[in-house]
Design a protein around this motif. Structure first.
Motif, PDB file in Angstrom:
ATOM      1  N   GLY A 264       2.875  46.439  78.798  1.00  0.00           N
ATOM      2  CA  GLY A 264       3.560  47.459  78.027  1.00  0.00           C
ATOM      3  C   GLY A 264       3.824  46.928  76.628  1.00  0.00           C
ATOM      4  O   GLY A 264       3.578  45.741  76.342  1.00  0.00           O
ATOM      5  N   PRO A 265       4.330  47.759  75.717  1.00  0.00           N
ATOM      6  CA  PRO A 265       4.605  47.283  74.346  1.00  0.00           C
ATOM      7  C   PRO A 265       5.502  46.056  74.315  1.00  0.00           C
ATOM      8  O   PRO A 265       5.268  45.128  73.526  1.00  0.00           O
ATOM      9  CB  PRO A 265       5.299  48.491  73.696  1.00  0.00           C
ATOM     10  CG  PRO A 265       4.782  49.673  74.463  1.00  0.00           C
ATOM     11  CD  PRO A 265       4.607  49.202  75.872  1.00  0.00           C
ATOM     12  N   LEU A 266       6.517  46.033  75.182  1.00  0.00           N
ATOM     13  CA  LEU A 266       7.421  44.881  75.218  1.00  0.00           C
ATOM     14  C   LEU A 266       6.696  43.638  75.710  1.00  0.00           C
ATOM     15  O   LEU A 266       6.973  42.521  75.272  1.00  0.00           O
ATOM     16  CB  LEU A 266       8.618  45.194  76.127  1.00  0.00           C
ATOM     17  CG  LEU A 266       9.857  44.310  75.972  1.00  0.00           C
ATOM     18  CD1 LEU A 266      10.374  44.347  74.536  1.00  0.00           C
ATOM     19  CD2 LEU A 266      10.950  44.770  76.943  1.00  0.00           C
ATOM     20  N   GLY A 267       5.732  43.816  76.609  1.00  0.00           N
ATOM     21  CA  GLY A 267       4.953  42.685  77.105  1.00  0.00           C
ATOM     22  C   GLY A 267       4.083  42.075  76.036  1.00  0.00           C
ATOM     23  O   GLY A 267       3.973  40.844  75.924  1.00  0.00           O
ATOM     24  N   TYR A 268       3.453  42.924  75.217  1.00  0.00           N
ATOM     25  CA  TYR A 268       2.639  42.390  74.126  1.00  0.00           C
ATOM     26  C   TYR A 268       3.517  41.698  73.084  1.00  0.00           C
ATOM     27  O   TYR A 268       3.143  40.657  72.527  1.00  0.00           O
ATOM     28  CB  TYR A 268       1.831  43.506  73.477  1.00  0.00           C
ATOM     29  CG  TYR A 268       0.654  43.952  74.323  1.00  0.00           C
ATOM     30  CD1 TYR A 268      -0.417  43.094  74.563  1.00  0.00           C
ATOM     31  CD2 TYR A 268       0.620  45.218  74.896  1.00  0.00           C
ATOM     32  CE1 TYR A 268      -1.492  43.482  75.345  1.00  0.00           C
ATOM     33  CE2 TYR A 268      -0.459  45.622  75.687  1.00  0.00           C
ATOM     34  CZ  TYR A 268      -1.508  44.751  75.905  1.00  0.00           C
ATOM     35  OH  TYR A 268      -2.561  45.139  76.695  1.00  0.00           O
ATOM     36  N   ALA A 269       4.707  42.268  72.841  1.00  0.00           N
ATOM     37  CA  ALA A 269       5.632  41.629  71.901  1.00  0.00           C
ATOM     38  C   ALA A 269       6.085  40.272  72.434  1.00  0.00           C
ATOM     39  O   ALA A 269       6.159  39.285  71.691  1.00  0.00           O
ATOM     40  CB  ALA A 269       6.839  42.532  71.664  1.00  0.00           C
ATOM     41  N   GLY A 270       6.367  40.218  73.732  1.00  0.00           N
ATOM     42  CA  GLY A 270       6.767  38.952  74.342  1.00  0.00           C
ATOM     43  C   GLY A 270       5.669  37.920  74.279  1.00  0.00           C
ATOM     44  O   GLY A 270       5.914  36.734  74.007  1.00  0.00           O
ATOM     45  N   SER A 271       4.428  38.337  74.517  1.00  0.00           N
ATOM     46  CA  SER A 271       3.289  37.415  74.425  1.00  0.00           C
ATOM     47  C   SER A 271       3.165  36.859  73.012  1.00  0.00           C
ATOM     48  O   SER A 271       2.885  35.669  72.812  1.00  0.00           O
ATOM     49  CB  SER A 271       1.997  38.133  74.824  1.00  0.00           C
ATOM     50  OG  SER A 271       2.077  38.620  76.149  1.00  0.00           O
ATOM     51  N   ALA A 272       3.372  37.733  72.025  1.00  0.00           N
ATOM     52  CA  ALA A 272       3.310  37.290  70.631  1.00  0.00           C
ATOM     53  C   ALA A 272       4.405  36.270  70.329  1.00  0.00           C
ATOM     54  O   ALA A 272       4.175  35.298  69.599  1.00  0.00           O
ATOM     55  CB  ALA A 272       3.431  38.495  69.697  1.00  0.00           C
ATOM     56  N   LEU A 273       5.603  36.462  70.902  1.00  0.00           N
ATOM     57  CA  LEU A 273       6.690  35.507  70.694  1.00  0.00           C
ATOM     58  C   LEU A 273       6.360  34.143  71.300  1.00  0.00           C
ATOM     59  O   LEU A 273       6.650  33.103  70.700  1.00  0.00           O
ATOM     60  CB  LEU A 273       7.991  36.050  71.312  1.00  0.00           C
ATOM     61  CG  LEU A 273       8.643  37.227  70.589  1.00  0.00           C
ATOM     62  CD1 LEU A 273       9.853  37.722  71.378  1.00  0.00           C
ATOM     63  CD2 LEU A 273       9.065  36.835  69.169  1.00  0.00           C
ATOM     64  N   VAL A 274       5.752  34.147  72.502  1.00  0.00           N
ATOM     65  CA  VAL A 274       5.355  32.881  73.120  1.00  0.00           C
ATOM     66  C   VAL A 274       4.350  32.152  72.225  1.00  0.00           C
ATOM     67  O   VAL A 274       4.470  30.947  71.986  1.00  0.00           O
ATOM     68  CB  VAL A 274       4.762  33.126  74.520  1.00  0.00           C
ATOM     69  CG1 VAL A 274       4.120  31.839  75.063  1.00  0.00           C
ATOM     70  CG2 VAL A 274       5.836  33.623  75.482  1.00  0.00           C
ATOM     71  N   LEU A 275       3.358  32.878  71.708  1.00  0.00           N
ATOM     72  CA  LEU A 275       2.344  32.254  70.855  1.00  0.00           C
ATOM     73  C   LEU A 275       2.940  31.799  69.527  1.00  0.00           C
ATOM     74  O   LEU A 275       2.544  30.770  68.976  1.00  0.00           O
ATOM     75  CB  LEU A 275       1.188  33.221  70.622  1.00  0.00           C
ATOM     76  CG  LEU A 275       0.353  33.544  71.865  1.00  0.00           C
ATOM     77  CD1 LEU A 275      -0.761  34.518  71.507  1.00  0.00           C
ATOM     78  CD2 LEU A 275      -0.242  32.282  72.468  1.00  0.00           C
ATOM     79  N   LEU A 276       3.907  32.564  68.994  1.00  0.00           N
ATOM     80  CA  LEU A 276       4.567  32.159  67.759  1.00  0.00           C
ATOM     81  C   LEU A 276       5.357  30.872  67.978  1.00  0.00           C
ATOM     82  O   LEU A 276       5.343  29.966  67.126  1.00  0.00           O
ATOM     83  CB  LEU A 276       5.493  33.271  67.265  1.00  0.00           C
ATOM     84  CG  LEU A 276       6.273  32.986  65.975  1.00  0.00           C
ATOM     85  CD1 LEU A 276       5.321  32.681  64.820  1.00  0.00           C
ATOM     86  CD2 LEU A 276       7.184  34.165  65.621  1.00  0.00           C
ATOM     87  N   GLY A 277       6.029  30.775  69.118  1.00  0.00           N
ATOM     88  CA  GLY A 277       6.742  29.544  69.445  1.00  0.00           C
ATOM     89  C   GLY A 277       5.799  28.363  69.542  1.00  0.00           C
ATOM     90  O   GLY A 277       6.092  27.263  69.059  1.00  0.00           O
ATOM     91  N   LEU A 278       4.625  28.598  70.150  1.00  0.00           N
ATOM     92  CA  LEU A 278       3.613  27.542  70.248  1.00  0.00           C
ATOM     93  C   LEU A 278       3.140  27.118  68.862  1.00  0.00           C
ATOM     94  O   LEU A 278       2.991  25.921  68.580  1.00  0.00           O
ATOM     95  CB  LEU A 278       2.433  28.040  71.073  1.00  0.00           C
ATOM     96  CG  LEU A 278       1.179  27.162  71.078  1.00  0.00           C
ATOM     97  CD1 LEU A 278       1.480  25.799  71.672  1.00  0.00           C
ATOM     98  CD2 LEU A 278       0.056  27.838  71.843  1.00  0.00           C
ATOM     99  N   LEU A 279       2.927  28.081  67.984  1.00  0.00           N
ATOM    100  CA  LEU A 279       2.473  27.774  66.628  1.00  0.00           C
ATOM    101  C   LEU A 279       3.511  26.932  65.891  1.00  0.00           C
ATOM    102  O   LEU A 279       3.168  25.950  65.211  1.00  0.00           O
ATOM    103  CB  LEU A 279       2.204  29.075  65.872  1.00  0.00           C
ATOM    104  CG  LEU A 279       1.735  28.933  64.420  1.00  0.00           C
ATOM    105  CD1 LEU A 279       0.414  28.187  64.359  1.00  0.00           C
ATOM    106  CD2 LEU A 279       1.596  30.308  63.768  1.00  0.00           C
ATOM    107  N   ILE A 280       4.795  27.278  66.032  1.00  0.00           N
ATOM    108  CA  ILE A 280       5.862  26.520  65.369  1.00  0.00           C
ATOM    109  C   ILE A 280       5.905  25.089  65.887  1.00  0.00           C
ATOM    110  O   ILE A 280       6.019  24.128  65.122  1.00  0.00           O
ATOM    111  CB  ILE A 280       7.222  27.220  65.568  1.00  0.00           C
ATOM    112  CG1 ILE A 280       7.255  28.533  64.788  1.00  0.00           C
ATOM    113  CG2 ILE A 280       8.368  26.313  65.135  1.00  0.00           C
ATOM    114  CD1 ILE A 280       8.476  29.382  65.067  1.00  0.00           C
TER     115      ILE A 280
END
Length: 290
Positions: A264-280
Motif C-alpha cells: 500500500g502507499p504506506l508500505g512504499y513510504a516505509g520501504s523508502a524510509l528503510v532505504l534512506l536510513g541505509l543510505l545515511i
C-alpha cells in the motif's frame, strides 16, 4: 587513489550483483510453488554453492585457512549460512519476496546498534537518525493496507535474516581482509549445508524446480558474490554499498510483475524510509577505513 578505482565497469558489476540478489526471492517463490520447502531451498543453495566456491578456491589455490581462524570460519558457516539462508527463505514464504528484501536491509541499522551496545562504538547523530528512520519504516510497512502484510512470522524471519546478515559485516571486517571470499565460503558453505541437512524433508523435483534452485545457487549466490567483489575492487566501498541498495528495488519490482505483490502507499513510504536510513548509515562511514 588509482585511476581505475572509479571505473564505470565497477558500477556495472555491482548493479549485476544487486539485480541477481534481487531475483532471489522471486525464484525462491517459484521453487516453493513447485513443492520445495524453504529449508530445502536453503540447503541446496548452500550445497551447490559449496561445490562452486570450492572448485573456485581450489583452482586458484585459495584453500588455506590458518588453524586459529577455523573455529570462527566454521561458526560463520552455522550462523551466516545455516541460519541466514533458512531465515531468508522462511521470510520470503511468510511475507513475500519484496517484504523479505526490505527487512533484510535493516541489517546495517542492526550493525550500528550492536556495535554501540557490545563494541562501545560511538553512536553519532547520523546513526541515531538512520536507526529512527529504519524503525519508522518497518512500522509503516506493518500498518500499510496493501496486499503485502507484515505478519508476526514474516517480521520474525525477516529480522532474523537481517540479524544474521549483519554478521557478514562484522565477520568480513575481521576476516575478509585476510582471505579471499572463495576461501571463506569453501569452509562455511559445507558447514551451513550440514547444519540444514537434518531439518530438510526432501521431495521429488520437477525440471522447473531444479532450474529455480540452480539459478539461486549458481547466479544469485555464486555469480552475485563474484560480481559484487569484482565491483568492489574498482569502486570505493561506500559507492558499492549505495549501488547495492538497488537490490530491494529489483526485488519489489519483480515481485510486483511476477507474483502480484503490492505494498500500500504506506508500505512504499516505509520501504523508502528503510532505504534512506541505509543510505545515511553508508554515507556516515564514508572515508573511514573498515
Amino acid at each position: 587513489m588509482r585511476r581505475g578505482r572509479l571505473s564505470p565497469v565497477g558500477y556495472v558489476f555491482v548493479l549485476v550483483a544487486a539485480t541477481l540478489w534481487g531475483l532471489l526471492g522471486s525464484f525462491s517463490k517459484l521453487a516453493f510453488q513447485e513443492g520445495i520447502t524453504p529449508l530445502e531451498v536453503a540447503f541446496w543453495r548452500a550445497a551447490i554453492g559449496s561445490v562452486l566456491f570450492g572448485a573456485h578456491a581450489l583452482v586458484l589455490r585459495q584453500a588455506r585457512v590458518a588453524p586459529r581462524d577455523l573455529p570462527a570460519v566454521l561458526g560463520f558457516g552455522v550462523l551466516g549460512i545455516s541460519v541466514f539462508y533458512a531465515a531468508y527463505q522462511l521470510a520470503v514464504q511468510t511475507g513475500g519476496a519484496a517484504l523479505a528484501a526490505v527487512l533484510l536491509y535493516t541489517a546495517p541499522a542492526l550493525v550500528a546498534l550492536l556495535a554501540w551496545l557490545l563494541l562501545r562504538e560511538r553512536m553519532t547523530p547520523g546513526k541515531l537518525g538512520a536507526l529512527a528512520l529504519t524503525l519508522l519504516g518497518v512500522a509503516a510497512i506493518s500498518l500499510q493496507g496493501g496486499e503485502v502484510r507484515l505478519s508476526a512470522a514474516a517480521l520474525l524471519w525477516g529480522l532474523l535474516s537481517a540479524f544474521t546478515y549483519a554478521l557478514y559485516y562484522i565477520f568480513g571486517k575481521l576476516y575478509l581482509s585476510r582471505y579471499a571470499t572463495a576461501t571463506v565460503f569453501l569452509y562455511a558453505l559445507p558447514v551451513g549445508a550440514l547444519g540444514l541437512f537434518p531439518l530438510v524433508e526432501f521431495h521429488g523435483k520437477s525440471l522447473l524446480a531444479w532450474a529455480a534452485v540452480v539459478f539461486i545457487a549458481l547466479l544469485a549466490t555464486y555469480g552475485a558474490n563474484l560480481a559484487y567483489y569484482a565491483g568492489l575492487r574498482r569502486l570505493e566501498a561506500t559507492r558499492a554499498a549505495v549501488v547495492a541498495t538497488f537490490e530491494p528495488v529489483v526485488a519489489a519490482a519483480v515481485a510486483f510483475a511476477w507474483w502480484g505483490e503490492r505494498f500500500g502507499p504506506l508500505g512504499y513510504a516505509g520501504s523508502a524510509l528503510v532505504l534512506l536510513g541505509l543510505l545515511i548509515l553508508t554515507l556516515e562511514g564514508r572515508g573511514k577505513r573498515p
